[in-house]
Design a protein around this motif. Structure first.
Motif, PDB file in Angstrom:
ATOM      1  N   THR A  22       0.824  -1.210   0.000  1.00  0.00           N
ATOM      2  CA  THR A  22       0.000   0.000   0.000  1.00  0.00           C
ATOM      3  C   THR A  22       0.854   1.253   0.000  1.00  0.00           C
ATOM      4  O   THR A  22       0.586   2.206  -0.738  1.00  0.00           O
ATOM      5  CB  THR A  22      -0.930  -0.004   1.231  1.00  0.00           C
ATOM      6  N   MET A  79     -15.889   6.065   1.000  1.00  0.00           N
ATOM      7  CA  MET A  79     -14.889   5.303   1.743  1.00  0.00           C
ATOM      8  C   MET A  79     -15.512   4.578   2.921  1.00  0.00           C
ATOM      9  O   MET A  79     -15.177   3.423   3.207  1.00  0.00           O
ATOM     10  CB  MET A  79     -13.780   6.230   2.233  1.00  0.00           C
ATOM     11  N   HIS A  82     -17.532   1.659   1.290  1.00  0.00           N
ATOM     12  CA  HIS A  82     -16.933   0.724   0.341  1.00  0.00           C
ATOM     13  C   HIS A  82     -15.413   0.668   0.391  1.00  0.00           C
ATOM     14  O   HIS A  82     -14.819  -0.123  -0.354  1.00  0.00           O
ATOM     15  CB  HIS A  82     -17.375   1.086  -1.078  1.00  0.00           C
ATOM     16  N   GLY A  83     -14.765   1.494   1.203  1.00  0.00           N
ATOM     17  CA  GLY A  83     -13.318   1.418   1.329  1.00  0.00           C
ATOM     18  C   GLY A  83     -12.587   2.573   0.677  1.00  0.00           C
ATOM     19  O   GLY A  83     -13.173   3.428   0.015  1.00  0.00           O
ATOM     20  N   ARG A  84     -11.265   2.592   0.872  1.00  0.00           N
ATOM     21  CA  ARG A  84     -10.430   3.671   0.351  1.00  0.00           C
ATOM     22  C   ARG A  84     -10.353   3.661  -1.172  1.00  0.00           C
ATOM     23  O   ARG A  84     -10.315   4.710  -1.811  1.00  0.00           O
ATOM     24  CB  ARG A  84      -9.010   3.546   0.913  1.00  0.00           C
ATOM     25  N   ARG A  85     -10.283   2.492  -1.764  1.00  0.00           N
ATOM     26  CA  ARG A  85     -10.025   2.373  -3.203  1.00  0.00           C
ATOM     27  C   ARG A  85     -11.065   3.113  -4.045  1.00  0.00           C
ATOM     28  O   ARG A  85     -10.692   3.984  -4.848  1.00  0.00           O
ATOM     29  CB  ARG A  85      -9.959   0.885  -3.579  1.00  0.00           C
ATOM     30  N   THR A 134      -4.954   6.952   4.265  1.00  0.00           N
ATOM     31  CA  THR A 134      -4.884   5.573   3.788  1.00  0.00           C
ATOM     32  C   THR A 134      -3.592   4.908   4.234  1.00  0.00           C
ATOM     33  O   THR A 134      -3.551   3.694   4.477  1.00  0.00           O
ATOM     34  CB  THR A 134      -4.992   5.551   2.253  1.00  0.00           C
ATOM     35  N   LEU A 203      -4.961  -1.278  -5.629  1.00  0.00           N
ATOM     36  CA  LEU A 203      -5.121  -1.088  -4.183  1.00  0.00           C
ATOM     37  C   LEU A 203      -6.009  -2.190  -3.613  1.00  0.00           C
ATOM     38  O   LEU A 203      -7.142  -1.964  -3.173  1.00  0.00           O
ATOM     39  CB  LEU A 203      -5.699   0.296  -3.875  1.00  0.00           C
ATOM     40  N   ARG A 204      -5.483  -3.387  -3.640  1.00  0.00           N
ATOM     41  CA  ARG A 204      -6.199  -4.578  -3.174  1.00  0.00           C
ATOM     42  C   ARG A 204      -5.235  -5.414  -2.327  1.00  0.00           C
ATOM     43  O   ARG A 204      -4.096  -5.629  -2.761  1.00  0.00           O
ATOM     44  CB  ARG A 204      -6.678  -5.420  -4.366  1.00  0.00           C
ATOM     45  N   ASP A 206      -8.243  -3.723   0.152  1.00  0.00           N
ATOM     46  CA  ASP A 206      -8.445  -2.354   0.599  1.00  0.00           C
ATOM     47  C   ASP A 206      -7.963  -2.200   2.040  1.00  0.00           C
ATOM     48  O   ASP A 206      -8.378  -2.954   2.928  1.00  0.00           O
ATOM     49  CB  ASP A 206      -9.930  -2.000   0.515  1.00  0.00           C
ATOM     50  N   PRO A 239     -14.271  -7.879   2.441  1.00  0.00           N
ATOM     51  CA  PRO A 239     -14.908  -6.622   2.809  1.00  0.00           C
ATOM     52  C   PRO A 239     -15.566  -6.707   4.172  1.00  0.00           C
ATOM     53  O   PRO A 239     -16.203  -7.696   4.520  1.00  0.00           O
ATOM     54  CB  PRO A 239     -15.952  -6.421   1.695  1.00  0.00           C
TER      55      PRO A 239
END
Length: 448
Positions: A22, A79, A82-85, A134, A203-204, A206, A239
């Motif tokens: 990351t 975010m 669903h996350g940062r990505r 992040t 970015l996986r 997340d 997730p």
């Protein structure tokens, strides 16, 4: 007060590779994204002057600042759910759309389209700012300041390189029939789309969703009990369930309101930004009072370059000090540098070298409050509401900076540069009081 968030605990072996990957990804995308942001800002005022006139040029630049602040709201909602990505990608794509609209506004000489484009162009700034958070989602507590500052430092490379690309972009797009100064914004659009695509693809897992999954995992068992079974990497990366309680600025404020450390983190970021913007934005005007047209642009470029170096170049050192000395100590050190900057710049008169020293100190003070304040804020709130609180902080910072830029012009015209620096110094007094205020026993400054 040591908490589960600040205690030195080992990083789980299945998370450490994710964090390293990351950080490498964020470092690279910050460089390209920083070029996209800075190359547009570098010519934004000149382009706005040609399209809308001199009187509207400053407002067009302010529109980008306000847009960067306001876009933090939908970005953090994405975010949180669903996350940062997807959140970072959305911010960069909004910036790309804004850059395209600015190009179209230049071609058609449309003032409303120009302002809309500059508002959306602020999405690039939103993404650059959110990237620093992040970096600490999966960071080891003892290294949060350093890893956050590393992403902030990457912006330096883009900011320094961007002006060199502006002329090249303008010459390249001139052959496409675009008007002068539109080329850099076309280049920004390409840079933002490229970064958004890279983040969506790479970015996986997340980092935010992984951090939530780990926070929800059962606590380690006591000695003598059955050992904890580490879940497979795909389970860690799965997730996390969406918690709608973390959505929105109201939820963020409810969390910040009862956490003294979170309030201090937000105040440090916002106040440091206010002082920096107020003094920095009027420094070119001050230099224009003592330098003729033939020299002023060159001198302004040198002074502001030194200022930007102060903001970013030593951020890894600031991050190391944040981890080594503590968040509050570095915030107070940043405040001391801001006060020194106001004193040096305000009493420099027309002595350009002394004014340059003041601007370097101003950048260093901003770096201290930004890095330490952001680190303190991130570790002071639960993971379920962390994106919303971080977005709330960036919203406050952006709006405060825009207000400071607007007010500083009136103060400069009415009372002069020394009075402006004095008022900027006074603005940090509440922050000092907040930083020195003892934390009551049992205060909810740790993750629930």
């Amino acid at each position: 007060m040591a908490t589960d968030l600040t205690a030195s605990t080992p990083v789980r072996p299945d998370v450490a590779p994710i964090q390293r990957r990351t950080l490498r990804l964020l470092f690279g995308t910050q460089i390209v994204g920083g070029i996209g942001v800075t190359i547009g800002i570098a010519v934004g005022a000149l382009l706005a002057e040609r399209v809308a006139g001199t009187a509207m040029a400053g407002l067009a630049q302010s529109a980008a600042v306000v847009g960067g602040a306001v876009l933090a709201v939908p970005v953090t909602r994405i975010m949180n759910g669903h996350g940062r990505r997807p959140g970072l990608a959305f911010a960069y794509l909004a910036g790309a759309v804004g850059a395209v609209l600015v190009v179209l506004a230049t071609v058609n000489r449309s003032v409303p389209l120009l302002f809309l484009g500059m508002l959306l162009f602020g999405g690039g700034t939103t993404a650059n700012l959110q990237a620093r958070y992040t970096a600490v989602d999966l960071a080891e507590p003892a290294r949060r300041g350093r890893q956050l500052s590393l992403v902030v430092w990457a912006t330096t490379i883009g900011a320094v390189a961007a002006p060199n690309f502006a002329a090249l972009a303008d010459r390249t797009t001139a052959g496409w029939g675009l008007p002068p100064l539109a080329g850099p914004f076309a280049f920004s659009a390409v840079a933002f789309v490229l970064v958004a695509g890279v983040l969506l693809a790479l970015l996986r897992p997340d980092p935010l969703l992984t951090a939530r999954r780990l926070a929800a995992a059962p606590a380690p068992v006591e000695a003598g009990a059955a050992p904890e079974v580490t879940p497979p990497a795909e389970a860690v990366a799965a997730p996390a369930p969406r918690d709608r309680r973390g959505d929105g600025m109201r939820a963020a404020w409810q969390v910040v309101r009862v956490r003294a450390a979170a309030r201090l983190g937000i105040a440090a970021v916002a106040v440091g930004h206010v002082v920096m913007v107020a003094v920095m934005s009027m420094t070119p005007v001050r230099l224009g009072e003592s330098h003729g047209d033939a020299d002023v642009l060159r001198v302004v470029g040198i002074v502001l370059s030194l200022h930007i170096a102060g903001m970013y170049a030593l951020s890894p050192v600031v991050g190391w000090l944040t981890d080594r000395l503590g968040r509050r100590a570095v915030i107070l050190g940043g405040v001391a540098l801001l006060l020194a900057a106001c004193a040096v710049a305000g009493t420099a008169g027309h002595h350009t070298p002394r004014l340059s020293v003041g601007l370097v100190l101003l950048g260093l003070g901003w770096s201290g409050t930004m890095v330490a304040g952001s680190t303190l804020l991130s570790e002071s709130v639960p993971t379920s509401v962390r994106p919303s609180v971080q977005g709330f902080s960036d919203l406050m910072m952006g709006l405060a900076g825009a207000a400071a830029a607007a007010v500083s012009g009136f103060v400069m015209r009415a009372a002069g540069y020394p009075v402006l620096t004095l008022l900027a110094a006074v603005a940090v007094v509440p922050l000092v009081a907040l930083a020195l205020r003892p934390v009551p026993a049992g205060a909810p400054d740790e993750e629930d």
